[in-house]
Design a protein around this motif. Sequence first.
Motif, PDB file in Angstrom:
ATOM      1  N   UNK A 164       0.829  -1.210   0.000  1.00 13.66           N
ATOM      2  CA  UNK A 164       0.000   0.000   0.000  1.00 13.66           C
ATOM      3  C   UNK A 164       0.862   1.259   0.000  1.00 13.66           C
ATOM      4  N   UNK A 165       2.017   1.190   0.672  1.00 20.41           N
ATOM      5  CA  UNK A 165       2.907   2.356   0.816  1.00 20.41           C
ATOM      6  C   UNK A 165       3.276   2.927  -0.550  1.00 20.41           C
ATOM      7  N   UNK A 166       3.109   4.255  -0.712  1.00 23.49           N
ATOM      8  CA  UNK A 166       3.495   4.875  -1.988  1.00 23.49           C
ATOM      9  C   UNK A 166       4.773   5.700  -1.875  1.00 23.49           C
ATOM     10  N   UNK A 167       5.433   5.581  -0.738  1.00 21.72           N
ATOM     11  CA  UNK A 167       6.746   6.217  -0.621  1.00 21.72           C
ATOM     12  C   UNK A 167       6.713   7.721  -0.443  1.00 21.72           C
ATOM     13  N   UNK A 168       5.675   8.258   0.237  1.00 20.23           N
ATOM     14  CA  UNK A 168       5.593   9.717   0.390  1.00 20.23           C
ATOM     15  C   UNK A 168       6.619  10.237   1.390  1.00 20.23           C
ATOM     16  N   UNK A 169       7.025   9.389   2.349  1.00 14.97           N
ATOM     17  CA  UNK A 169       8.072   9.801   3.269  1.00 14.97           C
ATOM     18  C   UNK A 169       7.620  10.592   4.485  1.00 14.97           C
ATOM     19  N   UNK A 170       6.299  10.773   4.664  1.00 20.71           N
ATOM     20  CA  UNK A 170       5.840  11.567   5.806  1.00 20.71           C
ATOM     21  C   UNK A 170       6.184  10.875   7.130  1.00 20.71           C
ATOM     22  N   UNK A 171       6.086   9.525   7.159  1.00 19.84           N
ATOM     23  CA  UNK A 171       6.389   8.781   8.386  1.00 19.84           C
ATOM     24  C   UNK A 171       7.821   9.014   8.852  1.00 19.84           C
ATOM     25  N   UNK A 172       8.732   9.211   7.881  1.00 20.56           N
ATOM     26  CA  UNK A 172      10.140   9.410   8.228  1.00 20.56           C
ATOM     27  C   UNK A 172      10.300  10.654   9.103  1.00 20.56           C
ATOM     28  N   UNK A 173       9.533  11.706   8.781  1.00 19.81           N
ATOM     29  CA  UNK A 173       9.646  12.958   9.545  1.00 19.81           C
ATOM     30  C   UNK A 173       8.873  12.905  10.850  1.00 19.81           C
ATOM     31  N   UNK A 174       8.035  11.872  11.048  1.00 16.21           N
ATOM     32  CA  UNK A 174       7.173  11.835  12.234  1.00 16.21           C
ATOM     33  C   UNK A 174       7.689  10.883  13.305  1.00 16.21           C
ATOM     34  N   UNK A 175       8.774  10.151  13.039  1.00 13.71           N
ATOM     35  CA  UNK A 175       9.287   9.193  14.025  1.00 13.71           C
ATOM     36  C   UNK A 175      10.320   9.864  14.920  1.00 13.71           C
ATOM     37  N   UNK A 176      10.046   9.939  16.246  1.00 16.43           N
ATOM     38  CA  UNK A 176      10.998  10.605  17.151  1.00 16.43           C
ATOM     39  C   UNK A 176      12.286   9.819  17.341  1.00 16.43           C
ATOM     40  N   UNK A 177      12.339   8.574  16.851  1.00 21.74           N
ATOM     41  CA  UNK A 177      13.496   7.716  17.082  1.00 21.74           C
ATOM     42  C   UNK A 177      14.342   7.485  15.825  1.00 21.74           C
ATOM     43  N   UNK A 178      13.944   8.040  14.694  1.00 20.81           N
ATOM     44  CA  UNK A 178      14.709   7.828  13.464  1.00 20.81           C
ATOM     45  C   UNK A 178      14.724   6.383  13.026  1.00 20.81           C
TER      46      UNK A 178
ATOM     47  N   UNK B 227       3.788  19.230  11.675  1.00 15.01           N
ATOM     48  CA  UNK B 227       3.453  17.960  12.325  1.00 15.01           C
ATOM     49  C   UNK B 227       4.567  16.945  12.065  1.00 15.01           C
ATOM     50  N   UNK B 228       5.736  17.228  12.622  1.00  9.07           N
ATOM     51  CA  UNK B 228       6.899  16.359  12.422  1.00  9.07           C
ATOM     52  C   UNK B 228       7.788  16.485  13.650  1.00  9.07           C
ATOM     53  N   UNK B 229       8.787  15.612  13.741  1.00 10.30           N
ATOM     54  CA  UNK B 229       9.709  15.691  14.886  1.00 10.30           C
ATOM     55  C   UNK B 229      10.927  16.564  14.572  1.00 10.30           C
ATOM     56  N   UNK B 230      10.973  17.134  13.358  1.00 11.41           N
ATOM     57  CA  UNK B 230      12.099  18.000  13.000  1.00 11.41           C
ATOM     58  C   UNK B 230      12.020  19.258  13.866  1.00 11.41           C
ATOM     59  N   UNK B 231      13.024  19.487  14.737  1.00 17.58           N
ATOM     60  CA  UNK B 231      12.873  20.553  15.738  1.00 17.58           C
ATOM     61  C   UNK B 231      12.522  21.929  15.152  1.00 17.58           C
ATOM     62  N   UNK B 232      13.217  22.327  14.079  1.00 18.55           N
ATOM     63  CA  UNK B 232      12.996  23.675  13.557  1.00 18.55           C
ATOM     64  C   UNK B 232      11.590  23.818  12.940  1.00 18.55           C
ATOM     65  N   UNK B 233      10.966  22.701  12.592  1.00 22.77           N
ATOM     66  CA  UNK B 233       9.595  22.733  12.077  1.00 22.77           C
ATOM     67  C   UNK B 233       8.574  22.627  13.210  1.00 22.77           C
ATOM     68  N   UNK B 234       8.796  21.640  14.086  1.00 20.15           N
ATOM     69  CA  UNK B 234       7.778  21.411  15.121  1.00 20.15           C
ATOM     70  C   UNK B 234       7.733  22.554  16.131  1.00 20.15           C
ATOM     71  N   UNK B 235       8.893  23.131  16.433  1.00 17.75           N
ATOM     72  CA  UNK B 235       8.912  24.203  17.435  1.00 17.75           C
ATOM     73  C   UNK B 235       8.384  25.520  16.871  1.00 17.75           C
ATOM     74  N   UNK B 236       8.130  25.582  15.560  1.00 18.35           N
ATOM     75  CA  UNK B 236       7.513  26.791  14.992  1.00 18.35           C
ATOM     76  C   UNK B 236       6.107  26.463  14.502  1.00 18.35           C
ATOM     77  N   UNK B 237       5.484  25.480  15.159  1.00 18.85           N
ATOM     78  CA  UNK B 237       4.162  25.024  14.685  1.00 18.85           C
ATOM     79  C   UNK B 237       3.098  26.111  14.741  1.00 18.85           C
ATOM     80  N   UNK B 238       3.245  27.088  15.637  1.00 16.69           N
ATOM     81  CA  UNK B 238       2.246  28.154  15.708  1.00 16.69           C
ATOM     82  C   UNK B 238       2.417  29.166  14.579  1.00 16.69           C
TER      83      UNK B 238
END
Lengths: 269, 301
Positions: free
Chosen positions: A120-134, B147-158
């Motif tokens: 199903x994954x289309x490779x958009x990459x949004x999950x990569x930026x949302x994981x606090x653990x890399x 809506x990401x964990x990238x500090x420079x993006x998330x900390x400027x969410x407002x």
Amino acid sequence: MQLGDGQTTYGLQIQPRMGFFTDTSVCIGCKACEVACKEWNLVPEDGLVWSGNSYDNTGELSANTWRHVAFIEQQLDDGMRWLMSSDVCKHCTHAGCLDVCPTGAITRTEFGTVVIQDDVCNGCGYCVTACPFGVISKREIDGDGGMHKCTLCYDRIEDGLEPACAKACPTKSIQFGPLHELLERAHGRLEDLHEAGVDDACLYGANEDDGVGGMGSVFLLLDEPEVYGLPPDPVDPTRNLGTIWGAAGAAAALLAVGVAFAFVGGGDD
Amino acid sequence: MTESRLSYYGKPIIKEPVWKAEIPNYFFIGGLAGGSATLSAAARAAGNEQLARRALYVAAAGVTVSPYYLIKDLGRPRRFYNMLRVFKVTSPMSVGTWIVASEGTSTGIAAACELFGILPRVRGAAQVVSGLLGPAMASYTGALVADSVVPVWHESRRELPLLFASSSAAAAGGLAAALTPVASARPARRLGLLGAVAELVTHKVMERRMGELVAEPYKKGEGGRYAKAAEAATLSGVGLMLLAGRTRTGAAAAGVLLAAGSWSTRFAVHHAGKTSAADPKYTSIPQRERAAERGQPAVTG
């Protein structure tokens, strides 16, 4: 019992939440977990290189490394010590990757684990930026283009087997089981270590009040999390989504007002 | 005791975003389209047909090009339609997919009717929808990166959604002013100026609120270069628009400068995000400070 977000939707098919307890105090750095994981999950070879960082040659968790053994050499007052730790996906209670996935490719299983459906994954990459653990990244091998990570061996646990890494671990540093049992065991082990005078020992991911609602992979560490490459205070970014949507709504409204204001006083000079 | 390190061998703690130049390009073009769609609808309501027509064509060009950039950046472009099978409010990208699809459809219909001079009622209805969705199209991308964990993006969410919305207004107003005869272009000039000033102010506020360390990627490297270029282009665009905006050549030059500033702003955000993810200090130090202040719930025992 601590459940994963959304796990309850499985109704009668719901299973106990399963997870890992990685006790780094007994890890010997053999990398059997890395090898077993690659073999079972058909994770492709992504280069055979010397990192120069102690015995580490896989470097970090990625689309092509779902178990990563870290080697840390530390100089102490009375000699040196060698920390070894097998890192893995945390299978968070509130998983940022799952929250932001726009295709529904990332799902919560009946075991409370987090899995990417590769078809199903289309490779958009949004999950990569949302994981606090890399943990998640894109697989660039053979034109794959999709995002990959640990599945907690979904195919094995469905059949009552333990994940390949836990099966291969010769010291029981990697333990698999129902999360509530693992948490009990982890707290017991921590107590033993404290009694034995290992004051630095601590648990990572064992508290459901943390920024990801507790982790499905719990670790016993002997130093601060960042020494192992783990974030000291991980937070699921979607926790702040209310603020973010509020800011977006206000911005949109201001833009509309701005456009209206541009027409005040007529269109001609 | 042991030496206190920021991460494992200085390696990043979070992964660098995999998005390439297509994404900031889309942020610019999509924002331009959204701002232009709303400007056009408002001009139509005010009876300014010359401005309405030109802004509508800019919006139509923008929504036509946008999907190309969005799909090209996917790791598996042929599966783009999987996004059209799902709607998730927890994913700004999913919400955005539907905003882009609706904005594209309504703006496309309105522009086609305009071009061929047919179906005036359909055109009117499509233009209302397109105009109402414009601000959402211009703002949601700010929410997406926030809506990401990238500090420079998330900390400027407002601030990020407002930065993107005002940047879109600057580009839409500027380009419409460049394309429209000066006598009909006053609202476009005003929107461009208003957007540009808001963009400059929002960027300053955003950096200040993040603090010196987290905002550093806007001061150095690629992010710093684009941020400087954005400020220079936007400031000179504002100056030129005020001084020479009532001449066709002046308006054209000023409009292009405002658009260039808007484009640079998106690239500054894009590159600052990459820098912010690549250096573990941006993740570790603020998290440690937070843990020292409020306790460290991830660690027990």
